[in-house]
Write a protein that holds these residues in place. Structure first.
Motif, mmCIF file in Angstrom:
data_model
loop_
_atom_site.group_PDB
_atom_site.id
_atom_site.type_symbol
_atom_site.label_atom_id
_atom_site.label_comp_id
_atom_site.label_asym_id
_atom_site.label_seq_id
_atom_site.Cartn_x
_atom_site.Cartn_y
_atom_site.Cartn_z
ATOM 1 N N ASN A 22 0.840 -1.210 0.000
ATOM 2 C CA ASN A 22 0.000 0.000 0.000
ATOM 3 C C ASN A 22 0.867 1.249 0.000
ATOM 4 O O ASN A 22 0.593 2.217 -0.696
ATOM 5 C CB ASN A 22 -0.906 0.033 1.242
ATOM 6 N N LYS A 45 6.702 -4.047 6.881
ATOM 7 C CA LYS A 45 5.886 -3.113 7.663
ATOM 8 C C LYS A 45 4.460 -3.122 7.139
ATOM 9 O O LYS A 45 3.921 -2.077 6.745
ATOM 10 C CB LYS A 45 6.455 -1.703 7.496
ATOM 11 N N ARG A 47 0.666 -2.883 6.773
ATOM 12 C CA ARG A 47 -0.233 -1.975 7.502
ATOM 13 C C ARG A 47 -1.636 -2.544 7.575
ATOM 14 O O ARG A 47 -2.166 -3.089 6.606
ATOM 15 C CB ARG A 47 -0.326 -0.647 6.746
ATOM 16 N N ARG A 49 -5.736 -1.695 9.433
ATOM 17 C CA ARG A 49 -6.632 -0.567 9.668
ATOM 18 C C ARG A 49 -6.320 0.093 11.002
ATOM 19 O O ARG A 49 -5.758 -0.539 11.888
ATOM 20 C CB ARG A 49 -8.073 -1.115 9.689
ATOM 21 N N PHE A 54 0.193 -5.392 10.120
ATOM 22 C CA PHE A 54 -0.375 -6.626 9.558
ATOM 23 C C PHE A 54 0.780 -7.583 9.308
ATOM 24 O O PHE A 54 1.666 -7.318 8.500
ATOM 25 C CB PHE A 54 -1.123 -6.321 8.249
ATOM 26 N N PHE A 62 0.117 -10.822 -0.489
ATOM 27 C CA PHE A 62 0.009 -9.417 -0.084
ATOM 28 C C PHE A 62 0.079 -8.542 -1.327
ATOM 29 O O PHE A 62 1.103 -8.544 -2.017
ATOM 30 C CB PHE A 62 1.147 -9.050 0.887
ATOM 31 N N PHE A 63 -0.984 -7.840 -1.618
ATOM 32 C CA PHE A 63 -0.964 -7.026 -2.825
ATOM 33 C C PHE A 63 -1.880 -5.809 -2.706
ATOM 34 O O PHE A 63 -2.775 -5.765 -1.856
ATOM 35 C CB PHE A 63 -1.345 -7.862 -4.053
ATOM 36 N N ASN A 104 -13.867 -5.190 7.082
ATOM 37 C CA ASN A 104 -12.737 -5.432 6.162
ATOM 38 C C ASN A 104 -12.011 -6.760 6.320
ATOM 39 O O ASN A 104 -10.862 -6.868 5.906
ATOM 40 C CB ASN A 104 -11.705 -4.296 6.303
ATOM 41 N N ASP A 105 -12.670 -7.746 6.918
ATOM 42 C CA ASP A 105 -11.958 -9.010 7.127
ATOM 43 C C ASP A 105 -12.718 -10.200 6.554
ATOM 44 O O ASP A 105 -13.937 -10.152 6.414
ATOM 45 C CB ASP A 105 -11.782 -9.287 8.639
ATOM 46 N N LYS A 112 -9.467 -15.162 11.610
ATOM 47 C CA LYS A 112 -9.199 -14.214 10.531
ATOM 48 C C LYS A 112 -8.103 -14.742 9.595
ATOM 49 O O LYS A 112 -7.034 -15.129 10.043
ATOM 50 C CB LYS A 112 -8.756 -12.867 11.136
ATOM 51 N N ILE A 116 -8.392 -6.287 4.653
ATOM 52 C CA ILE A 116 -8.403 -5.375 3.497
ATOM 53 C C ILE A 116 -8.223 -3.945 4.001
ATOM 54 O O ILE A 116 -8.881 -3.537 4.973
ATOM 55 C CB ILE A 116 -9.740 -5.511 2.725
ATOM 56 N N LEU A 117 -7.317 -3.219 3.359
ATOM 57 C CA LEU A 117 -7.087 -1.821 3.737
ATOM 58 C C LEU A 117 -7.235 -0.942 2.500
ATOM 59 O O LEU A 117 -6.399 -0.978 1.597
ATOM 60 C CB LEU A 117 -5.689 -1.656 4.350
ATOM 61 N N ILE A 133 -4.842 -5.874 -0.073
ATOM 62 C CA ILE A 133 -5.430 -7.130 0.413
ATOM 63 C C ILE A 133 -4.314 -8.034 0.932
ATOM 64 O O ILE A 133 -3.298 -8.241 0.249
ATOM 65 C CB ILE A 133 -6.214 -7.837 -0.719
ATOM 66 N N GLY A 134 -4.489 -8.536 2.140
ATOM 67 C CA GLY A 134 -3.521 -9.464 2.723
ATOM 68 C C GLY A 134 -4.230 -10.747 3.087
ATOM 69 O O GLY A 134 -5.230 -10.731 3.817
HETATM 70 C C1 BTN Z 1 -6.433 -5.146 8.458
HETATM 71 O O1 BTN Z 1 -6.435 -6.320 8.793
HETATM 72 O O2 BTN Z 1 -6.691 -4.209 9.259
HETATM 73 C C2 BTN Z 1 -6.122 -4.791 7.018
HETATM 74 C C3 BTN Z 1 -4.867 -5.472 6.556
HETATM 75 C C4 BTN Z 1 -4.478 -5.148 5.129
HETATM 76 C C5 BTN Z 1 -3.187 -5.814 4.756
HETATM 77 C C6 BTN Z 1 -2.819 -5.598 3.319
HETATM 78 S S1 BTN Z 1 -1.460 -6.608 2.834
HETATM 79 C C7 BTN Z 1 -1.288 -5.727 1.362
HETATM 80 C C8 BTN Z 1 -1.506 -4.274 1.692
HETATM 81 N N1 BTN Z 1 -0.278 -3.670 2.166
HETATM 82 C C9 BTN Z 1 -0.360 -3.292 3.445
HETATM 83 O O3 BTN Z 1 0.571 -2.764 4.081
HETATM 84 N N2 BTN Z 1 -1.565 -3.557 3.938
HETATM 85 C C10 BTN Z 1 -2.415 -4.182 2.928
#
Ligand code: BTN
Length: 248
Positions: A22, A45, A47, A49, A54, A62-63, A104-105, A112, A116-117, A133-134
């Protein structure tokens, strides 16, 4: 399942390790073409929400997808919901039954496996979004337990060793189909049955944490803006994803 005219994922940048897909997509947003996908086998690192991290170890998917699109900011939650639908449908194609946990999950067997962020990028006159999306695909549960994180992976929950490329391709095709359809027709309600029928929380008592406050309410529905409709002691209100945290 192929779509020669697809937009999403036509351009794909694949990293071995990166801080966050992201973050990369945000930093390079104006250089990246519409529909570009940033993929990394690991994130140092990752990220989540509300400023959370994450865990993004090898074995997961992870994309981030880049959308150059003039958007009404208030529609951001809808994009997260549409991404949940895309992941749900891709898993369903692989005979994996997941549940969608607003906002978002995705969960399997109560754990879990996907987060999704969705983030907004741009200035006053230009907006775009990054959908990150992870998915924990073939990760070991120990990795999460060690870090005191309540999560699991597809392999741990189903015993299936899913091919990450197959899963990615399916999700990208669904994103292509669903997002482009939504941009053309602005019809979010059409996707509601999938979100409601496969929800982990609709119809249930949930614990909502907002700051230091915790309340118990019943999750009733999702409205046309992607908000959660709750019943709190007979008072019906719409909950915006914002900073809320939900437990069942
Ligand atoms: C969450 O669980 O709160 C959202 C997690 C989102 C993770 C994905 S992995 C690909 C993208 N890059 C990041 O740093 N975060 C999202």
């Amino acid at each position: 399942m192929t779509n020669q005219n697809r937009l999403i994922g036509k351009k794909l940048l694949h990293f071995d390790v990166i801080d966050s897909t992201n973050e990369y997509a945000k930093k390079n947003f104006f250089k990246l073409e519409n529909g570009a996908v940033i993929l990394s086998d690991e994130q140092s690192k990752g990220r989540g929400r509300a400023g959370r991290g994450f865990i993004s170890t090898r074995g997961g998917l992870f994309f981030s997808v880049v959308f150059h699109s003039k958007l009404d900011i208030s529609r951001l939650p809808i994009y997260t919901q549409l991404a949940s639908v895309a992941v749900f449908k891709a898993l369903e194609d692989l005979s994996i039954n997941a549940k969608i946990k607003w906002p978002n999950d995705l969960y399997i067997n109560g754990s879990k496996v996907c987060g999704i962020l969705t983030e907004l990028v741009g200035s006053k006159d230009f907006h775009g979004i990054i959908v990150g999306i992870g998915i924990n695909v073939n990760n070991k549960k120990d990795e999460f337990i060690k870090q005191n994180i309540c999560a699991s992976s597809i392999e741990e929950e189903t015993g299936l060793k899913v091919n990450k490329n197959t899963l990615l391709e399916k999700i990208l095709l669904y994103i292509d189909e669903i997002f482009l359809d939504y941009e053309k027709n602005s019809d979010f309600i059409k996707y509601k049955p999938i979100l409601i029928d496969n929800s982990l929380i609709i119809g249930k008592e949930i614990e909502i944490t907002f700051g230091n406050e915790k309340t118990i309410a019943k999750a009733l529905d999702i409205d046309e803006f992607g908000n959660l409709i709750i019943d709190f002691n007979g008072q019906i209100s719409a909950l915006n994803a914002g900073e809320v945290h939900i437990k069942i």
